[in-house]
Write an enzyme that holds these catalytic residues in place. Structure first.
Site, PDB file in Angstrom:
ATOM      1  N   GLU A   1      -5.022   2.887   6.898  1.00  0.00           N
ATOM      2  CA  GLU A   1      -4.802   2.766   5.460  1.00  0.00           C
ATOM      3  C   GLU A   1      -5.539   3.902   4.774  1.00  0.00           C
ATOM      4  O   GLU A   1      -5.104   4.442   3.767  1.00  0.00           O
ATOM      5  CB  GLU A   1      -5.351   1.422   4.970  1.00  0.00           C
ATOM      6  CG  GLU A   1      -4.798   1.034   3.630  1.00  0.00           C
ATOM      7  CD  GLU A   1      -5.813   0.394   2.727  1.00  0.00           C
ATOM      8  OE1 GLU A   1      -6.405   1.122   1.891  1.00  0.00           O
ATOM      9  OE2 GLU A   1      -6.008  -0.819   2.829  1.00  0.00           O
TER      10      GLU A   1
ATOM     11  N   SER B   1     -10.682  -1.176   3.889  1.00  0.00           N
ATOM     12  CA  SER B   1      -9.873  -1.478   5.079  1.00  0.00           C
ATOM     13  C   SER B   1      -9.484  -0.165   5.734  1.00  0.00           C
ATOM     14  O   SER B   1      -8.868   0.684   5.090  1.00  0.00           O
ATOM     15  CB  SER B   1      -8.587  -2.209   4.696  1.00  0.00           C
ATOM     16  OG  SER B   1      -8.859  -3.449   4.130  1.00  0.00           O
TER      17      SER B   1
ATOM     18  N   ARG C   1       0.829  -1.217   0.000  1.00  0.00           N
ATOM     19  CA  ARG C   1       0.000   0.000   0.000  1.00  0.00           C
ATOM     20  C   ARG C   1       0.866   1.272   0.000  1.00  0.00           C
ATOM     21  O   ARG C   1       0.500   2.285   0.585  1.00  0.00           O
ATOM     22  CB  ARG C   1      -0.936   0.048   1.212  1.00  0.00           C
ATOM     23  CG  ARG C   1      -1.947  -1.056   1.275  1.00  0.00           C
ATOM     24  CD  ARG C   1      -2.941  -0.969   0.130  1.00  0.00           C
ATOM     25  NE  ARG C   1      -4.127  -1.766   0.403  1.00  0.00           N
ATOM     26  CZ  ARG C   1      -4.213  -3.078   0.162  1.00  0.00           C
ATOM     27  NH1 ARG C   1      -3.204  -3.727  -0.375  1.00  0.00           N
ATOM     28  NH2 ARG C   1      -5.334  -3.715   0.446  1.00  0.00           N
TER      29      ARG C   1
HETATM   30  N1  EPU Z   1      -9.583 -12.510  10.038  1.00  0.00           N
HETATM   31  C1  EPU Z   1     -10.041 -12.647  11.331  1.00  0.00           C
HETATM   32  N2  EPU Z   1     -11.308 -12.223  11.609  1.00  0.00           N
HETATM   33  C2  EPU Z   1     -12.119 -11.697  10.667  1.00  0.00           C
HETATM   34  C3  EPU Z   1     -11.655 -11.548   9.330  1.00  0.00           C
HETATM   35  C4  EPU Z   1     -10.366 -11.959   9.046  1.00  0.00           C
HETATM   36  O1  EPU Z   1      -9.348 -13.146  12.202  1.00  0.00           O
HETATM   37  O2  EPU Z   1     -13.255 -11.336  11.004  1.00  0.00           O
HETATM   38  C5  EPU Z   1      -8.208 -12.956   9.726  1.00  0.00           C
HETATM   39  C6  EPU Z   1      -8.201 -14.360   9.154  1.00  0.00           C
HETATM   40  O3  EPU Z   1      -7.087 -15.064   9.657  1.00  0.00           O
HETATM   41  C7  EPU Z   1      -7.979 -14.114   7.671  1.00  0.00           C
HETATM   42  C8  EPU Z   1      -7.100 -12.877   7.709  1.00  0.00           C
HETATM   43  O4  EPU Z   1      -7.603 -12.110   8.795  1.00  0.00           O
HETATM   44  O5  EPU Z   1      -7.346 -15.181   7.045  1.00  0.00           O
HETATM   45  C9  EPU Z   1      -7.096 -12.076   6.443  1.00  0.00           C
HETATM   46  O6  EPU Z   1      -8.418 -11.675   6.137  1.00  0.00           O
HETATM   47  P1  EPU Z   1      -8.826 -11.294   4.644  1.00  0.00           P
HETATM   48  O7  EPU Z   1      -8.361 -12.332   3.713  1.00  0.00           O
HETATM   49  O8  EPU Z   1     -10.271 -10.927   4.652  1.00  0.00           O
HETATM   50  O9  EPU Z   1      -7.946 -10.026   4.289  1.00  0.00           O
HETATM   51  P2  EPU Z   1      -7.333  -8.813   5.129  1.00  0.00           P
HETATM   52  O10 EPU Z   1      -5.873  -9.065   5.345  1.00  0.00           O
HETATM   53  O11 EPU Z   1      -8.156  -8.547   6.330  1.00  0.00           O
HETATM   54  C10 EPU Z   1      -6.524  -7.556   2.976  1.00  0.00           C
HETATM   55  C11 EPU Z   1      -6.692  -6.202   2.370  1.00  0.00           C
HETATM   56  C12 EPU Z   1      -8.052  -6.083   1.706  1.00  0.00           C
HETATM   57  C13 EPU Z   1      -8.171  -7.181   0.649  1.00  0.00           C
HETATM   58  C14 EPU Z   1      -7.999  -8.526   1.354  1.00  0.00           C
HETATM   59  C15 EPU Z   1      -8.076  -9.710   0.410  1.00  0.00           C
HETATM   60  C16 EPU Z   1      -5.327  -4.730   3.741  1.00  0.00           C
HETATM   61  C17 EPU Z   1      -5.298  -3.617   4.714  1.00  0.00           C
HETATM   62  N3  EPU Z   1      -6.529  -5.169   3.379  1.00  0.00           N
HETATM   63  O12 EPU Z   1      -7.466  -7.630   4.067  1.00  0.00           O
HETATM   64  O13 EPU Z   1      -8.101  -4.844   1.034  1.00  0.00           O
HETATM   65  O14 EPU Z   1      -9.424  -7.130  -0.016  1.00  0.00           O
HETATM   66  O15 EPU Z   1      -6.708  -8.554   2.004  1.00  0.00           O
HETATM   67  O16 EPU Z   1      -6.855  -9.969  -0.157  1.00  0.00           O
HETATM   68  O17 EPU Z   1      -4.263  -5.172   3.292  1.00  0.00           O
HETATM   69  C18 EPU Z   1      -8.752  -2.562   1.185  1.00  0.00           C
HETATM   70  O18 EPU Z   1      -7.556  -2.286   1.031  1.00  0.00           O
HETATM   71  O19 EPU Z   1      -9.630  -1.669   1.320  1.00  0.00           O
HETATM   72  C19 EPU Z   1      -9.145  -3.964   1.234  1.00  0.00           C
HETATM   73  C20 EPU Z   1     -10.403  -4.342   1.447  1.00  0.00           C
END
Ligand code: EPU
Length: 348
Positions: free
Chosen positions: A331, A235, A164
């Site tokens: 972010e 996010s 990012r």
């Molecule tokens: N998780 C939890 N609880 C929850 C949801 C998630 O513990 O309620 C944990 C789980 O272990 C899961 C991990 O968080 O495996 C990752 O969750 P997720 O795959 O939903 O992705 P994220 O890391 O939370 C990032 C990006 C998102 C992008 C997703 C999918 C950032 C800040 N965010 O989120 O980007 O869509 O990966 O790849 O890096 C955005 O930038 O606006 C955005 C939505």
């Protein structure tokens, strides 16, 4: 160029925060940017360059000029049997571009479907999802500096992309108006299905970029709120990165903590997990709250003021700091009125 005075930005940010800008300027061409850079009056005003407004928290009315580049032309620069090089103006809607390129069977943008915002943000923010980042397809970025009127082509290396991150986030480059981005897309299949949610697609005998787009849309719609129904800025926080010592210390206490190993003995921890662990998943505080299915997203449930979002975000930051000794960083780009420089004041 269109100049609007006393302009309400509520409809132009997906958080749906009411905020008036003294001026709102739609730049329609390179020439418009150059013209503005020479304008003695506008040079004295605080300036803010806005993209699609999907990653933005506006704090207070903006006493200055908010600029937006609205050109959205797509042009083919080069094409051979293996790839195609497109030049896309920065006002083009990102998801629309993903739909158009993948419908032509081009590879490279499919994992980034349904991300709100515009092409300019793909160059500034290095948007990412499901194992892919926009910098993987960016070949060059074109900008005009509002202070000098100088035009510049930035190679992908010069943009210094990270998680990012790009050089355009630095204060020294705050007046680069990005007007176009060059993307190199592949005609040869390049599916990236290593993200857990996409692995089922590996079983298919043949796969197209459009099929991946369908799957990504399905995952996003099941986890993330539609800003048209529940205003939000995606996010709210970045996933924090900790060093090895801190990581080992945490793993001893929380052996099930999800994590991703990074180069140089660093570890990325999902902020969503941290927020859930401090009991703030799906919690509503007045007009704002974390989204029940993805607590990394702060939702504006009922016409909140920006300070309510900021207070709630601080509550999350403090809770995570206290329990894990980890600092969450937003972010979402926060823009405070008057905190922006005017072009005429840079370096003074
Ligand atoms: N998780 C939890 N609880 C929850 C949801 C998630 O513990 O309620 C944990 C789980 O272990 C899961 C991990 O968080 O495996 C990752 O969750 P997720 O795959 O939903 O992705 P994220 O890391 O939370 C990032 C990006 C998102 C992008 C997703 C999918 C950032 C800040 N965010 O989120 O980007 O869509 O990966 O790849 O890096 C955005 O930038 O606006 C955005 C939505």
């Amino acid at each position: 160029m269109q100049i609007y005075k006393g302009f309400e930005l509520k409809e132009l940010n997906t958080f749906s925060i009411a905020c008036k800008a003294s001026y709102y300027i739609e730049l329609e061409s390179k020439e418009d940017i150059q013209k503005l850079s020479q304008d003695e009056y506008f040079r004295t005003l605080p300036m803010m360059i806005k993209g699609g407004g999907s990653n933005l928290l506006l704090i207070g009315d903006f006493r200055g000029a908010v600029l937006h580049y609205s050109g959205d032309k797509v042009e083919v620069l080069e094409e051979d049997d293996n790839s195609i090089l497109l030049r896309v103006e920065s006002g083009k809607n990102w998801h629309q571009l993903v739909l158009e390129t993948t419908a032509k069977g081009l590879w490279g943008m499919e994992n980034l479907a349904l991300i709100p915002g515009e092409v300019g943000a793909s160059a500034v923010q290095n948007i990412g999802a499901y194992g892919a980042e926009s910098s993987q397809v960016i070949e060059a970025v074109h900008s005009i500096n509002l202070e000098t009127g100088a035009e510049r082509k930035w190679t992908m290396e010069e943009c210094i992309y990270g998680y990012r991150y790009s050089i355009f986030k630095e204060k020294a480059h705050q007046f680069e108006v990005i007007y176009a981005v060059d993307y190199r897309l592949s005609k040869l299949p390049k599916p990236d299905l290593h993200y857990a949610g996409l692995q089922a697609l590996r079983e298919l005998s043949s796969i197209t970029p459009q099929r991946i787009v369908e799957e990504v849309i399905c995952i996003r719609e099941s986890k993330l709120p539609d800003p048209n129904e529940l205003p939000n800025g995606g996010s709210f926080f970045m996933n924090p990165i900790v060093d090895k010592q801190h990581f080992i210390h945490l793993m001893l206490q929380y052996p099930d903590m999800p994590h991703y190993a990074l180069p140089e003995d660093k570890f990325k921890i999902p902020a969503a997990w941290l927020i859930e662990q401090v009991g703030l998943k799906g919690v509503r505080d007045g007009k704002v709250g974390t989204y029940p299915k993805q607590p990394l997203v702060i939702v504006n449930y009922d016409d909140a003021y920006s300070y309510e979002v900021v207070d709630f975000a601080n509550r999350i930051i403090e809770a995570v700091r206290e329990k894990f000794d980890i600092e969450l960083h937003p972010e979402v780009r926060m823009v405070r009125s008057g905190a922006q420089d005017s072009i005429g004041n840079i370096g003074k």
